[in-house]
Design a protein around this motif. Structure first.
Motif, PDB file in Angstrom:
ATOM      1  N   GLU A  29      37.662  49.377  50.794  1.00 25.16           N
ATOM      2  CA  GLU A  29      37.506  48.932  52.180  1.00 25.16           C
ATOM      3  C   GLU A  29      38.627  49.410  53.093  1.00 25.16           C
ATOM      4  N   SER A  30      39.707  49.944  52.494  1.00 27.06           N
ATOM      5  CA  SER A  30      40.839  50.417  53.297  1.00 27.06           C
ATOM      6  C   SER A  30      40.681  51.859  53.753  1.00 27.06           C
ATOM      7  N   GLY A  31      39.652  52.548  53.252  1.00 25.89           N
ATOM      8  CA  GLY A  31      39.438  53.941  53.634  1.00 25.89           C
ATOM      9  C   GLY A  31      38.129  54.457  53.079  1.00 25.89           C
ATOM     10  N   ASN A  32      37.767  55.655  53.452  1.00 24.02           N
ATOM     11  CA  ASN A  32      36.495  56.230  53.017  1.00 24.02           C
ATOM     12  C   ASN A  32      36.685  57.019  51.718  1.00 24.02           C
ATOM     13  N   TYR A  33      36.946  56.306  50.639  1.00 22.11           N
ATOM     14  CA  TYR A  33      37.249  56.940  49.364  1.00 22.11           C
ATOM     15  C   TYR A  33      35.985  57.156  48.535  1.00 22.11           C
ATOM     16  N   ALA A  34      35.937  58.298  47.847  1.00 22.86           N
ATOM     17  CA  ALA A  34      34.832  58.553  46.916  1.00 22.86           C
ATOM     18  C   ALA A  34      35.078  57.864  45.579  1.00 22.86           C
ATOM     19  N   LEU A  41      32.299  50.466  32.471  1.00 23.53           N
ATOM     20  CA  LEU A  41      33.266  49.862  31.554  1.00 23.53           C
ATOM     21  C   LEU A  41      32.819  50.109  30.123  1.00 23.53           C
ATOM     22  N   ASP A  42      33.639  50.821  29.356  1.00 22.17           N
ATOM     23  CA  ASP A  42      33.331  51.014  27.942  1.00 22.17           C
ATOM     24  C   ASP A  42      33.372  49.667  27.233  1.00 22.17           C
ATOM     25  N   SER A  43      32.498  49.486  26.249  1.00 25.37           N
ATOM     26  CA  SER A  43      32.347  48.170  25.635  1.00 25.37           C
ATOM     27  C   SER A  43      33.492  47.795  24.704  1.00 25.37           C
ATOM     28  N   ASP A  44      34.423  48.706  24.463  1.00 23.25           N
ATOM     29  CA  ASP A  44      35.617  48.348  23.700  1.00 23.25           C
ATOM     30  C   ASP A  44      36.843  48.199  24.597  1.00 23.25           C
ATOM     31  N   ASP A  45      36.659  48.287  25.913  1.00 20.56           N
ATOM     32  CA  ASP A  45      37.740  48.102  26.873  1.00 20.56           C
ATOM     33  C   ASP A  45      37.575  46.780  27.617  1.00 20.56           C
ATOM     34  N   VAL A  46      38.570  46.429  28.432  1.00 21.97           N
ATOM     35  CA  VAL A  46      38.516  45.178  29.191  1.00 21.97           C
ATOM     36  C   VAL A  46      39.074  45.399  30.590  1.00 21.97           C
ATOM     37  N   LEU A  47      38.655  44.526  31.496  1.00 23.83           N
ATOM     38  CA  LEU A  47      39.239  44.469  32.828  1.00 23.83           C
ATOM     39  C   LEU A  47      40.134  43.243  32.906  1.00 23.83           C
ATOM     40  N   TYR A  48      41.268  43.387  33.565  1.00 21.25           N
ATOM     41  CA  TYR A  48      42.172  42.252  33.731  1.00 21.25           C
ATOM     42  C   TYR A  48      41.791  41.442  34.971  1.00 21.25           C
ATOM     43  N   GLU A  49      42.286  40.234  35.011  1.00 27.08           N
ATOM     44  CA  GLU A  49      41.987  39.332  36.121  1.00 27.08           C
ATOM     45  C   GLU A  49      42.364  39.969  37.460  1.00 27.08           C
ATOM     46  N   GLY A  50      41.442  39.910  38.413  1.00 27.96           N
ATOM     47  CA  GLY A  50      41.698  40.423  39.755  1.00 27.96           C
ATOM     48  C   GLY A  50      41.479  41.909  39.920  1.00 27.96           C
ATOM     49  N   ALA A  51      41.016  42.611  38.873  1.00 24.89           N
ATOM     50  CA  ALA A  51      40.864  44.069  38.957  1.00 24.89           C
ATOM     51  C   ALA A  51      39.863  44.469  40.034  1.00 24.89           C
ATOM     52  N   VAL A  52      38.685  43.880  40.006  1.00 26.53           N
ATOM     53  CA  VAL A  52      37.639  44.264  40.966  1.00 26.53           C
ATOM     54  C   VAL A  52      38.039  43.899  42.385  1.00 26.53           C
ATOM     55  N   ALA A  53      38.721  42.790  42.573  1.00 24.14           N
ATOM     56  CA  ALA A  53      39.163  42.410  43.918  1.00 24.14           C
ATOM     57  C   ALA A  53      40.071  43.485  44.505  1.00 24.14           C
ATOM     58  N   VAL A  88      40.458  60.489  46.607  1.00 24.91           N
ATOM     59  CA  VAL A  88      40.651  59.588  45.475  1.00 24.91           C
ATOM     60  C   VAL A  88      41.827  58.674  45.787  1.00 24.91           C
ATOM     61  N   MET A  89      41.610  57.365  45.628  1.00 23.75           N
ATOM     62  CA  MET A  89      42.668  56.379  45.830  1.00 23.75           C
ATOM     63  C   MET A  89      43.160  55.925  44.462  1.00 23.75           C
ATOM     64  N   ALA A  90      44.481  55.976  44.249  1.00 24.64           N
ATOM     65  CA  ALA A  90      45.055  55.588  42.962  1.00 24.64           C
ATOM     66  C   ALA A  90      45.847  54.294  43.110  1.00 24.64           C
ATOM     67  N   ILE A  91      45.482  53.290  42.334  1.00 25.67           N
ATOM     68  CA  ILE A  91      46.210  52.024  42.281  1.00 25.67           C
ATOM     69  C   ILE A  91      47.223  52.124  41.137  1.00 25.67           C
TER      70      ILE A  91
END
Length: 346
Positions: free
Chosen positions: A104-109, A85-97, A193-196
C-alpha cells in the motif's frame, strides 16, 4: 473482497503441514484467504486438511508437480495480492500485515522479506536468507543477467495482476525447472520490488525421511537446499535460466542475456571443484576456471566492498596446502548452516 491469498502447496508433508496452515490462519484473518492445495499426497495430509473445515479453501488434486499447484493457486486467487507458502515453512506473527502495508506504500510488483533458516523442529539456526538486500531497479539488473537477492518461495508476495503476465508456468522441459524461479525473477521485469529487512517467516531445512537415500555429509554440509546436492544445483540452473529467457521472450517480448550471473551458482561450481580436492586440483581451478566465479564477486551490484573483499580472501584460503582448512573455507562460503557443524567437529 479480501486483500491477499496465501496458497499453501503441499505434497507428502504431513509432519509440517499443520504448522504451516496455522501460521497462515493467524495472519490478518479479515483480510486473508488461505488456500491449501494437496498435490496428490499419499500420507496423512488429506485428513489434516479436512480437519480445518471451512477455515481454509481445500483443493485435493492428482499429483502434477509444483508448477501445476502454482498455476492452480493463481487461477483461484480473487485478491489483489498472493503469497505462496511451502507446506514445510511458516509465517511469523504480523508477517502479512507488514506485507500489505508495504504494497500500500507504493506500486510494487513484489514485496519480499527475509526468512529465518529453521531446522526440522522449527528451531532458528541463526542463519537467514537472503543475506543481501536488492537495490532499486532489480529489473534493469536482471536485463543485464544479474539475479537479484531473493528469499526462497515462502518469502515472496506478488501483485496478482503482474504475476498473471508471467504465470501460468509452462510445462517443464529439461531438468530442475522450479515454478518459483519463474515468479521470483520474472516479476522484477514488471515493476519494482520492495524488500523488508525483518525476518517474517521460517524457511525449514531438512531432509526427506521416506523413500530417499541417506544424505552424505558432503551433501548436508555444502547445500542449504532441501534434498538437493551441489551437483544438482550446477546442472539445473542453466535449464532454469533458459526456460525463463524463453518465457520472457514469448510473454513480455524481451530478450534476456544468454547467460545469467549468480554467485550461488558460481559457488556451487567452486564446491564441486575445490571441496575435498588435492592441492593441485584446487590451484588448477583458480588458474584456469575461476573467471566467472570472481566476476560474480567483483562486479556484484548487490554487495558492499567489504563483503567482496571478505569473499575473495576466504576463497584464497581454499588454496592453502591443508585440505582440512581449505574444506572449512569452502563450507563457510557455501552454506552458513555448515559453520556451526564444522565448529562442533573441530
Amino acid at each position: 473482497m479480501k486483500d491477499i491469498t496465501i496458497v499453501i502447496c503441499s505434497y507428502n508433508y504431513e509432519r509440517f503441514l499443520r504448522e504451516a496452515i496455522d501460521s497462515a490462519l493467524a495472519q490478518e484473518p479479515d483480510r486473508t484467504v488461505v488456500v491449501v492445495i494437496d498435490d496428490g499426497s499419499t500420507d496423512g495430509s488429506r485428513a489434516i486438511i479436512e480437519s480445518y473445515g471451512d477455515r481454509i479453501v481445500p483443493v485435493i488434486k492428482e499429483n502434477g508437480g509444483q508448477a501445476s499447484a502454482y498455476n492452480l493457486g493463481l487461477e483461484m486467487a480473487d485478491t489483489p495480492y498472493l503469497l505462496y507458502l511451502d507446506s514445510d515453512d511458516v509465517l511469523y506473527e504480523g508477517a502479512v500485515a507488514q506485507v500489505l502495508r508495504a504494497f500500500e506504500s507504493g506500486n510494487y510488483a513484489k514485496v519480499q522479506f527475509r526468512l529465518s533458516v529453521i531446522d526440522g523442529e522449527g528451531v532458528r539456526t541463526g542463519a537467514r536468507v537472503p543475506n543481501s538486500t536488492p537495490p532499486a531497479g532489480c529489473g534493469e539488473l536482471l536485463r543485464r543477467g544479474w539475479l537479484y537477492p531473493s528469499p526462497p518461495a515462502s518469502g515472496n508476495a506478488y501483485r496478482v495482476s503482474a504475476l498473471r503476465q508471467i504465470l501460468p508456468v509452462p510445462k517443464a522441459k529439461g531438468r530442475g525447472i522450479a515454478a518459483d524461479f519463474f515468479a521470483i525473477y520474472g516479476i522484477a521485469l514488471l515493476g519494482d520490488v520492495m524488500a523488508i529487512e525483518e525476518e517474517l517467516g521460517g524457511y525449514r531445512v531438512h531432509r526427506k525421511e521416506s523413500g530417499a537415500a541417506p544424505a552424505t555429509n558432503r551433501e548436508v554440509g555444502l547445500s542449504i537446499a532441501n534434498c538437493q546436492d551441489i551437483s544438482e544445483v550446477v546442472h539445473a540452473f542453466p535449464h532454469r535460466w533458459a526456460a525463463l529467457r524463453q518465457l520472457v521472450s514469448e510473454r513480455l517480448g524481451e530478450e534476456l542475456p544468454e547467460r545469467a550471473i549468480d554467485f550461488s551458482y558460481e559457488k556451487a561450481h567452486l564446491c564441486m571443484r575445490v571441496y575435498d580436492a588435492t592441492l593441485w586440483k584446487r590451484w588448477q581451478w583458480i588458474l584456469c576456471d575461476s573467471r566467472q566465479y570472481f566476476r560474480s564477486i567483483v562486479a556484484n551490484p548487490f554487495w558492499t566492498v567489504g563483503k567482496k573483499v571478505s569473499a575473495i580472501a576466504l576463497t584464497l584460503v581454499c588454496l592453502v596446502p591443508s585440505r582440512r582448512i581449505s574444506d572449512q573455507a569452502v563450507l563457510y562460503i557455501a552454506n552458513p548452516l555448515a559453520r556451526g557443524a564444522q565448529g562442533a567437529r573441530s
